[in-house]
Structures are given as C-alpha cells and as structure tokens.
Design a protein around this motif. Structure first.
Motif, PDB file in Angstrom:
ATOM      1  N   TYR A  16       0.845  -1.187   0.000  1.00  0.00           N
ATOM      2  CA  TYR A  16       0.000   0.000   0.000  1.00  0.00           C
ATOM      3  C   TYR A  16       0.885   1.243   0.000  1.00  0.00           C
ATOM      4  O   TYR A  16       1.935   1.271   0.649  1.00  0.00           O
ATOM      5  CB  TYR A  16      -0.888   0.048   1.238  1.00  0.00           C
ATOM      6  N   LEU A  17       0.435   2.275  -0.705  1.00  0.00           N
ATOM      7  CA  LEU A  17       1.096   3.572  -0.665  1.00  0.00           C
ATOM      8  C   LEU A  17       0.059   4.608  -0.248  1.00  0.00           C
ATOM      9  O   LEU A  17      -1.014   4.695  -0.862  1.00  0.00           O
ATOM     10  CB  LEU A  17       1.675   3.929  -2.042  1.00  0.00           C
ATOM     11  N   PHE A  18       0.364   5.367   0.796  1.00  0.00           N
ATOM     12  CA  PHE A  18      -0.605   6.347   1.278  1.00  0.00           C
ATOM     13  C   PHE A  18       0.099   7.579   1.850  1.00  0.00           C
ATOM     14  O   PHE A  18       1.312   7.557   2.080  1.00  0.00           O
ATOM     15  CB  PHE A  18      -1.549   5.719   2.318  1.00  0.00           C
ATOM     16  N   PRO A  19      -0.651   8.670   2.055  1.00  0.00           N
ATOM     17  CA  PRO A  19      -0.049   9.869   2.632  1.00  0.00           C
ATOM     18  C   PRO A  19       0.527   9.565   4.013  1.00  0.00           C
ATOM     19  O   PRO A  19       0.002   8.713   4.753  1.00  0.00           O
ATOM     20  CB  PRO A  19      -1.224  10.851   2.744  1.00  0.00           C
ATOM     21  N   GLY A  20       1.610  10.252   4.361  1.00  0.00           N
ATOM     22  CA  GLY A  20       2.211  10.051   5.667  1.00  0.00           C
ATOM     23  C   GLY A  20       1.209  10.243   6.784  1.00  0.00           C
ATOM     24  O   GLY A  20       0.369  11.144   6.741  1.00  0.00           O
ATOM     25  N   LEU A  21       1.280   9.382   7.791  1.00  0.00           N
ATOM     26  CA  LEU A  21       0.366   9.481   8.922  1.00  0.00           C
ATOM     27  C   LEU A  21       0.717  10.691   9.782  1.00  0.00           C
ATOM     28  O   LEU A  21       1.883  11.096   9.884  1.00  0.00           O
ATOM     29  CB  LEU A  21       0.425   8.212   9.768  1.00  0.00           C
ATOM     30  N   ILE A  22      -0.300  11.274  10.403  1.00  0.00           N
ATOM     31  CA  ILE A  22      -0.143  12.449  11.258  1.00  0.00           C
ATOM     32  C   ILE A  22      -0.689  12.103  12.634  1.00  0.00           C
ATOM     33  O   ILE A  22      -1.878  11.799  12.770  1.00  0.00           O
ATOM     34  CB  ILE A  22      -0.882  13.663  10.677  1.00  0.00           C
ATOM     35  N   ASP A  23       0.158  12.134  13.638  1.00  0.00           N
ATOM     36  CA  ASP A  23      -0.257  11.809  15.004  1.00  0.00           C
ATOM     37  C   ASP A  23      -0.373  13.096  15.810  1.00  0.00           C
ATOM     38  O   ASP A  23       0.621  13.780  16.052  1.00  0.00           O
ATOM     39  CB  ASP A  23       0.743  10.867  15.666  1.00  0.00           C
ATOM     40  N   VAL A  24      -1.591  13.417  16.227  1.00  0.00           N
ATOM     41  CA  VAL A  24      -1.836  14.697  16.893  1.00  0.00           C
ATOM     42  C   VAL A  24      -1.660  14.631  18.406  1.00  0.00           C
ATOM     43  O   VAL A  24      -1.936  15.615  19.099  1.00  0.00           O
ATOM     44  CB  VAL A  24      -3.254  15.219  16.568  1.00  0.00           C
ATOM     45  N   HIS A  25      -1.165  13.501  18.924  1.00  0.00           N
ATOM     46  CA  HIS A  25      -1.062  13.363  20.385  1.00  0.00           C
ATOM     47  C   HIS A  25       0.152  12.508  20.749  1.00  0.00           C
ATOM     48  O   HIS A  25       0.071  11.282  20.850  1.00  0.00           O
ATOM     49  CB  HIS A  25      -2.334  12.721  20.934  1.00  0.00           C
ATOM     50  N   VAL A  26       1.295  13.180  20.936  1.00  0.00           N
ATOM     51  CA  VAL A  26       2.545  12.490  21.235  1.00  0.00           C
ATOM     52  C   VAL A  26       3.254  13.192  22.387  1.00  0.00           C
ATOM     53  O   VAL A  26       3.306  14.421  22.442  1.00  0.00           O
ATOM     54  CB  VAL A  26       3.470  12.473  19.995  1.00  0.00           C
ATOM     55  N   HIS A  27       3.807  12.412  23.293  1.00  0.00           N
ATOM     56  CA  HIS A  27       4.615  12.958  24.392  1.00  0.00           C
ATOM     57  C   HIS A  27       6.083  12.643  24.101  1.00  0.00           C
ATOM     58  O   HIS A  27       6.494  11.488  24.157  1.00  0.00           O
ATOM     59  CB  HIS A  27       4.180  12.350  25.726  1.00  0.00           C
ATOM     60  N   LEU A  28       6.852  13.677  23.794  1.00  0.00           N
ATOM     61  CA  LEU A  28       8.265  13.490  23.450  1.00  0.00           C
ATOM     62  C   LEU A  28       9.193  13.740  24.634  1.00  0.00           C
ATOM     63  O   LEU A  28      10.402  13.529  24.530  1.00  0.00           O
ATOM     64  CB  LEU A  28       8.643  14.405  22.282  1.00  0.00           C
ATOM     65  N   ARG A  29       8.655  14.239  25.748  1.00  0.00           N
ATOM     66  CA  ARG A  29       9.358  14.345  27.041  1.00  0.00           C
ATOM     67  C   ARG A  29      10.465  15.398  27.100  1.00  0.00           C
ATOM     68  O   ARG A  29      10.915  15.733  28.186  1.00  0.00           O
ATOM     69  CB  ARG A  29       9.931  12.988  27.472  1.00  0.00           C
ATOM     70  N   GLU A  30      10.924  15.891  25.973  1.00  0.00           N
ATOM     71  CA  GLU A  30      11.969  16.912  25.974  1.00  0.00           C
ATOM     72  C   GLU A  30      11.319  18.286  25.851  1.00  0.00           C
ATOM     73  O   GLU A  30      10.448  18.468  25.006  1.00  0.00           O
ATOM     74  CB  GLU A  30      12.928  16.685  24.802  1.00  0.00           C
ATOM     75  N   PRO A  31      11.719  19.258  26.706  1.00  0.00           N
ATOM     76  CA  PRO A  31      12.864  19.258  27.623  1.00  0.00           C
ATOM     77  C   PRO A  31      12.558  18.638  28.985  1.00  0.00           C
ATOM     78  O   PRO A  31      11.421  18.638  29.437  1.00  0.00           O
ATOM     79  CB  PRO A  31      13.153  20.758  27.786  1.00  0.00           C
ATOM     80  N   GLY A  32      13.610  18.143  29.620  1.00  0.00           N
ATOM     81  CA  GLY A  32      13.571  17.807  31.033  1.00  0.00           C
ATOM     82  C   GLY A  32      13.399  16.362  31.424  1.00  0.00           C
ATOM     83  O   GLY A  32      13.716  15.993  32.544  1.00  0.00           O
ATOM     84  N   GLN A  33      12.888  15.516  30.520  1.00  0.00           N
ATOM     85  CA  GLN A  33      12.662  14.117  30.870  1.00  0.00           C
ATOM     86  C   GLN A  33      13.279  13.213  29.804  1.00  0.00           C
ATOM     87  O   GLN A  33      12.702  12.214  29.388  1.00  0.00           O
ATOM     88  CB  GLN A  33      11.168  13.837  30.996  1.00  0.00           C
TER      89      GLN A  33
END
Length: 445
Positions: free
Chosen positions: A62-79
């Motif tokens: 399958y080929l499709f548009p890149g997925l977009i995740d609207v809810h991510v915790h990247l922890r930086e800065p500080g964790q």
C-alpha cells in the motif's frame, strides 16, 4: 527524483483507491496515475535519463499519505531519560508517521514562545518526522492564567492543551476557547474531573473490584466532555477532545456535532484493542489514562469512529523508563509506548478482523488530522508535499528493545511478533526509512 510503481494507492482526500504509480520531484508529488511508461515518467519529471530516477517496486504494498499523530509525548525538555525529540521522531518514522504533534507536559512546561521554538527547532535538527509543538493553555498547567497565545503561535504552536492534567476551572476553559479564536488553533481538552477521578488507576467496575484496584468512574471523563462542548457552543471556539474512552462521551460529542458545535475528537488505538479485563497486576503497560474501557464502551468507540462522531486516531505515545513501569500497578505512571507498534496493532486487530478498512485508517490518521490542525500533508494530490508511506501488509517483525528507536519499551507488544509495517517512509521527498532501516541525511527525491 522518485518513481514508485504498481503500489495500491490509498488517498481518501481524492477518493482514490487502486493500483497506481506515483512520481516525486524536488520534494513534491508530481503525478499519480496508473501504469506509467518510461516516456511518461521522463516527461513528467523533466528528466533526461531513467538512471536519474530512483525506481521503487510497490507491487503487493500500500502507498498512502504520511500518517499524522496529533497526540505524542516526546518528554523533551527535562525528561530525556524517557524520550527526547530525536528518538521520538525516529520512532515516528519507523511507525509510518511523517508528522507528530508534541504535547506540552515537559519539564519545564512548554508555556512560552522560547520553549515552543525550542521544540520546533529540535524537531528540525532531528531531521526525521515533522515535529509540531502543542503549547500549554495555562501557565505552568496551574489553571490560573492563560499563556500568551498569539506570541506562542508565532513561535510555531499549532494547538494549545494542558493535556495530562486538564483544566478544572470552567471559567478558565471558557476564556481559553474565547481567546484561542484569535489564533485559529484548537484547544485540546484532557477531559478529566479530578474530584471524580481521585486517585484511581483503572476503569471503575467489576474488574477493578476483582483486582482490588481503585477505580476511575466513566463519569470523570464524560462530565468534562459535556462541560467543554457546552462552552465551545457558547463561545464559538474550536474544541478538540483528546483520548475519548467512554460511551457517554461518544454520545455527547455526537449530539454536539448535530447542534453545530465546532468540536472534533480522537480515540487511541489501545482503547479499541484492549479492555479493562486485560488489566494485569503484574503488567503496568496496561495502565493508561484515560483507563482501558469496558466492553460496552469499546463498542461505542468503534461505532463513533465509523459514523464520524470521532474524527481521528491518535497514539497518545507516552514513554516511561523501565524502572517506573516495573513498579506495582497502583504505583506505576500512566502511559503506553506506541509510535512504532501502533500501525501493526491496528492492522492486526482492526483491519484484518474486518472492523475498519484501510481507507478509513488513512482518513482517520492522515486526512482528518491535517484538515483539523491546518497542517500540510494528508493527500497525494499533485503539487502536495511528498510525505508518503509504503506499507507491507505481510511484513512481520519481532518487537524488542533492539529493534525499537524509542528510548522506552512500555508496550504490551514487547516480545511479540507483529504483522503489517511500513517499509519506506518519505518526508518532503527525502527517504527517511527504507527496508525498516532509518536513513539519515538522504538526498531529496
């Protein structure tokens, strides 16, 4: 220049679903059509020789548009011991996400322009997935004073949220919705009434009683959902409800949309795949907030997803250290690591079981997020930025710490073989992953 051939293309934004070729040049999609011939390719790409065009065989994929995740915790800065922007954006690429929205509950909290710009610039330095900052609604998440939204907007924020805590004061939430209209950005609401949730650790019900764990009633979420949609109706503000997990919340949002309220909502895949009966005292991977739903709630969530009440999927990727997640269940932090495993989990548990179609997955995880948050992407229409994913539904992989890019492994899928993974991820025409291997500083196609 890039020629992807014979792939099954899914682009709900164009109502396109079928075998096609896709051409990319200078970071932009040039053409999407069936069975292109070499002469057609050279003409469309304005190329002299096929040797100058990278050809990728997409048959069976399958080929499709890149997925977009609207809810991510990247922890930086500080964790950064849990995750940082580089490791998180690399994990996103492995999972098929070309754009991710980073929540503000870091240390310090992203509640000013300088920190917003820091998150955005760190994402650019990582040069993997696109990283869009979500800033706090209130300073310090204290719920007492609004942030400088317009200044933060200029710093790169695409939304505002006190996610992880929630705004308990109704007047503060009303003001936030009113003021955010100047920015055009949504307020993302973490709907949880602290007085009802108390110190609960899983959904309140028969299973919490059996396990002897303090429960969080469904009303802790739905009461706040009702409050916030009423405030959105009153103010005309733009509201997005994070991680919906109860049948009452689904019904409230459904009725609000009928009334014309500007509200959208997301559901996390783990709430569609696991239930409260899956909770184990010996595995805190299943400890999430909001807690895993009852069977009735899960049915309502899927119905809401299919009838348009819930607009999108979102991971709520929440990495924690091994030491934190090996504490007793009641003492461990809430959160599940998801970016690298979630597409395979959805494919195995929802698509292959006939609960949802591949086209619906892409609409929910690419088209709708792009539209709601005003982001580029979400389509393979010629002239659009070339954010693409080539997905192999048959590819199998064992999930282990050694195969993951994320710093944390708090996932219930650790040690399991999963099926259905991206085998190529392209961001802005640059191949960031091929054959499940990340590629740094790849030239633009």
């Amino acid at each position: 220049m890039l020629w992807i051939k014979n792939a099954y293309v899914i682009d709900p934004a164009q109502r396109l679903s079928g075998i096609n070729d896709v051409l990319v040049k200078d970071g932009v999609i040039v053409k999407s059509a069936g069975s292109l011939q070499p002469a057609d390719v050279l003409e469309a790409l304005e190329a002299q020789r096929l040797d100058d065009v990278l050809q990728v065989e997409g048959e069976g994929k399958y080929l499709f548009p890149g997925l977009i995740d609207v809810h991510v915790h990247l922890r930086e800065p500080g964790q950064e011991e849990k995750e940082d922007i580089r490791s998180g954006s690399r994990a996103a690429i492995k999972g098929g996400f070309t754009s991710i929205l980073a929540m503000a509950n870091t240390t310090p909290i992203v509640d000013n322009r300088a920190l917003t710009e820091f998150v955005r610039l760190q994402g650019e330095r990582a040069a993997m997935a696109r990283v869009y900052p979500i800033a706090a609604v209130t300073k310090g998440f204290l719920g007492k004073e609004l942030v400088e939204m317009m200044d933060i907007l200029d710093g790169g924020a695409v939304a505002f949220s006190d996610d992880g805590k929630g705004i308990q004061n109704a007047e503060m939430m009303r003001l936030a919705l009113e003021y955010a209209k100047l920015t055009g950005c949504p307020i993302i609401s973490h709907c949880e009434d602290d007085s009802l949730a108390g110190h609960g650790v899983m959904r309140k019900g028969e299973m919490s009683a059996r396990l002897g764990l303090r429960g969080i009633p469904a009303s802790a979420e739905s009461v706040m959902v009702a409050r916030d949609v009423l405030l959105a109706a009153e103010t005309g503000g733009k509201l997005h409800i994070a991680h919906v997990s109860t049948k009452e919340s689904v019904q409230i949002i459904r009725e609000a949309k009928k009334m014309g309220v500007d509200v959208t909502a997301e559901v996390n895949p783990h709430h569609l795949i696991f239930m409260d009966k899956d909770v184990s005292l010996t595995d805190a991977s299943y400890k999430v907030n909001p807690p895993l739903p009852s069977a009735e709630d899960q049915i309502a969530l899927l119905e809401g997803l299919l009838d348009g009440t819930i607009d999108m999927l979102a991971t709520d990727h929440a990495p924690h250290t091994w030491e934190e997640k090996t504490r007793p269940f009641a003492e461990a932090p809430f959160g599940i690591n998801a970016l690298e495993t979630v597409l395979a989990a959805v494919w195995q548990n929802l698509v292959l079981k006939g609960k949802i179609t591949p086209d619906q997955v892409i609409a929910l995880w690419s088209v709708n997020p792009a539209r709601r948050f005003g982001l580029p992407g979400g389509t393979l229409r010629p002239g659009s930025q070339a954010d693409l994913v080539l997905f192999d539904p048959e590819y199998r992989e064992m999930i282990s710490a050694e195969t993951m890019e994320t710093k944390s492994q708090n996932t219930p899928f650790l040690g399991q073989e999963m099926q259905g993974f991206p085998v190529m991820t392209i961001v802005g025409g640059k191949i960031r992953m091929a054959g499940r291997k990340l590629l740094d500083n790849k030239e633009e196609a």
